[in-house]
Motif scaffolding. Structure first.
Motif, PDB file in Angstrom:
ATOM      1  N   PRO A  43       0.732  -1.137  -0.104  1.00  0.00           N
ATOM      2  CA  PRO A  43       0.057   0.158  -0.065  1.00  0.00           C
ATOM      3  C   PRO A  43       0.845   1.207   0.112  1.00  0.00           C
ATOM      4  O   PRO A  43       2.029   1.323   0.601  1.00  0.00           O
ATOM      5  CB  PRO A  43      -0.849  -0.187   1.290  1.00  0.00           C
ATOM      6  CG  PRO A  43      -0.642  -1.364   1.731  1.00  0.00           C
ATOM      7  CD  PRO A  43       0.649  -2.034   1.259  1.00  0.00           C
ATOM      8  N   PRO A  44       0.452   2.270  -0.672  1.00  0.00           N
ATOM      9  CA  PRO A  44       1.086   3.575  -0.280  1.00  0.00           C
ATOM     10  C   PRO A  44       1.135   4.272   0.785  1.00  0.00           C
ATOM     11  O   PRO A  44      -0.077   4.034   1.429  1.00  0.00           O
ATOM     12  CB  PRO A  44       0.356   4.530  -1.647  1.00  0.00           C
ATOM     13  CG  PRO A  44      -0.903   3.959  -1.955  1.00  0.00           C
ATOM     14  CD  PRO A  44      -0.770   2.469  -1.420  1.00  0.00           C
ATOM     15  N   PRO A  62      -4.832  -6.639 -14.450  1.00  0.00           N
ATOM     16  CA  PRO A  62      -5.696  -7.260 -13.401  1.00  0.00           C
ATOM     17  C   PRO A  62      -4.934  -7.463 -12.212  1.00  0.00           C
ATOM     18  O   PRO A  62      -5.627  -7.698 -11.308  1.00  0.00           O
ATOM     19  CB  PRO A  62      -6.164  -8.536 -14.063  1.00  0.00           C
ATOM     20  CG  PRO A  62      -5.541  -8.917 -15.173  1.00  0.00           C
ATOM     21  CD  PRO A  62      -4.679  -7.644 -15.578  1.00  0.00           C
ATOM     22  N   GLN A  63      -3.758  -7.692 -12.031  1.00  0.00           N
ATOM     23  CA  GLN A  63      -2.962  -7.968 -10.881  1.00  0.00           C
ATOM     24  C   GLN A  63      -2.591  -6.829 -10.024  1.00  0.00           C
ATOM     25  O   GLN A  63      -2.388  -6.858  -8.790  1.00  0.00           O
ATOM     26  CB  GLN A  63      -1.563  -8.545 -11.149  1.00  0.00           C
ATOM     27  CG  GLN A  63      -1.431  -9.802 -11.835  1.00  0.00           C
ATOM     28  CD  GLN A  63      -1.452  -9.788 -13.341  1.00  0.00           C
ATOM     29  OE1 GLN A  63      -1.937  -8.933 -14.074  1.00  0.00           O
ATOM     30  NE2 GLN A  63      -0.857 -10.662 -14.042  1.00  0.00           N
ATOM     31  N   MET A  64      -2.898  -5.676 -10.648  1.00  0.00           N
ATOM     32  CA  MET A  64      -2.762  -4.218  -9.878  1.00  0.00           C
ATOM     33  C   MET A  64      -3.911  -4.042  -9.054  1.00  0.00           C
ATOM     34  O   MET A  64      -5.014  -4.053  -9.358  1.00  0.00           O
ATOM     35  CB  MET A  64      -2.388  -3.123 -10.823  1.00  0.00           C
ATOM     36  CG  MET A  64      -1.887  -1.853 -10.120  1.00  0.00           C
ATOM     37  SD  MET A  64      -0.137  -2.001  -9.513  1.00  0.00           S
ATOM     38  CE  MET A  64       0.544  -1.856 -11.117  1.00  0.00           C
ATOM     39  N   ILE A 108      -5.839   5.078  -6.385  1.00  0.00           N
ATOM     40  CA  ILE A 108      -4.589   4.852  -6.376  1.00  0.00           C
ATOM     41  C   ILE A 108      -4.134   3.310  -6.259  1.00  0.00           C
ATOM     42  O   ILE A 108      -4.683   2.663  -5.504  1.00  0.00           O
ATOM     43  CB  ILE A 108      -3.824   5.601  -5.359  1.00  0.00           C
ATOM     44  CG1 ILE A 108      -2.352   5.485  -5.288  1.00  0.00           C
ATOM     45  CG2 ILE A 108      -4.361   4.853  -4.073  1.00  0.00           C
ATOM     46  CD1 ILE A 108      -1.543   6.734  -4.537  1.00  0.00           C
ATOM     47  N   SER A 109      -3.222   2.743  -6.758  1.00  0.00           N
ATOM     48  CA  SER A 109      -2.705   1.382  -6.972  1.00  0.00           C
ATOM     49  C   SER A 109      -1.640   1.036  -6.009  1.00  0.00           C
ATOM     50  O   SER A 109      -1.196   2.172  -5.142  1.00  0.00           O
ATOM     51  CB  SER A 109      -2.194   1.139  -8.100  1.00  0.00           C
ATOM     52  OG  SER A 109      -0.771   1.446  -8.282  1.00  0.00           O
ATOM     53  N   SER A 110      -1.449   0.032  -5.740  1.00  0.00           N
ATOM     54  CA  SER A 110      -0.301  -0.573  -4.838  1.00  0.00           C
ATOM     55  C   SER A 110       0.885   0.059  -5.313  1.00  0.00           C
ATOM     56  O   SER A 110       1.183   0.285  -6.596  1.00  0.00           O
ATOM     57  CB  SER A 110      -0.251  -1.929  -4.656  1.00  0.00           C
ATOM     58  OG  SER A 110      -1.433  -2.287  -3.956  1.00  0.00           O
ATOM     59  N   VAL A 111       2.030   0.297  -4.334  1.00  0.00           N
ATOM     60  CA  VAL A 111       3.243   0.581  -5.033  1.00  0.00           C
ATOM     61  C   VAL A 111       4.036  -0.751  -5.335  1.00  0.00           C
ATOM     62  O   VAL A 111       3.986  -1.702  -4.668  1.00  0.00           O
ATOM     63  CB  VAL A 111       4.121   1.295  -4.034  1.00  0.00           C
ATOM     64  CG1 VAL A 111       5.279   1.727  -4.384  1.00  0.00           C
ATOM     65  CG2 VAL A 111       3.202   2.928  -3.459  1.00  0.00           C
TER      66      VAL A 111
END
Length: 133
Positions: free
Chosen positions: A32-33, A115-117, A60-63
């Motif tokens: 997580p950011p 899709p993995q994001m 926002i996506s994961s880092v």
């Protein structure tokens, strides 16, 4: 000479390729950011959005870690007004981070659509509109 140019062209063409194994390795580093990273992205958004105060539907996506020297990336999906003053729909922007600080952006980066994001709501970015109210 012609043969050397062909070899050089082939090397350059394949140098940007990423294998599935490399991609899986990067995706496995998702985290997580942090609040500091989110704040830095919100601050930088004023530079890379035409109208940052109109942002809505932000995620926002994961880092993900891109290398061991501190280069990471995060994706931001949002809808904001364009130069004509209208909403053009959600776009995704990849933000390159170096030691937690935004360094560059790439709009519609392919990895942001994978899709993995994993994504989460990005209320801090949406709250920019409250600055003008």
């Amino acid at each position: 000479m012609k043969k050397q140019l062909m070899i050089l062209a082939a090397a350059l063409a394949t140098s940007g390729c990423v294998t599935q194994e490399q991609f899986d390795k990067v995706m496995a580093t998702q985290r997580p950011p942090s609040a500091a990273e989110k704040a830095a992205i919100v601050s930088a958004a004023r530079d890379y959005f035409v109208d940052p105060y109109s942002i809505r539907d932000a995620e926002i996506s994961s880092v993900v870690r891109l290398n061991d020297q501190g280069l990471e990336a995060v994706c931001v999906k949002a809808s904001a007004k364009n130069r004509m003053g209208g909403y053009a729909g959600r776009t995704s922007t990849s933000v390159r981070l170096f030691k937690g600080k935004p360094m560059s952006t790439l709009e519609n980066a392919p990895a942001c659509a994978m899709p993995q994001m994993r994504y989460q709501r990005f209320r801090e970015l949406e709250n920019l509109r409250n600055i003008l109210n």
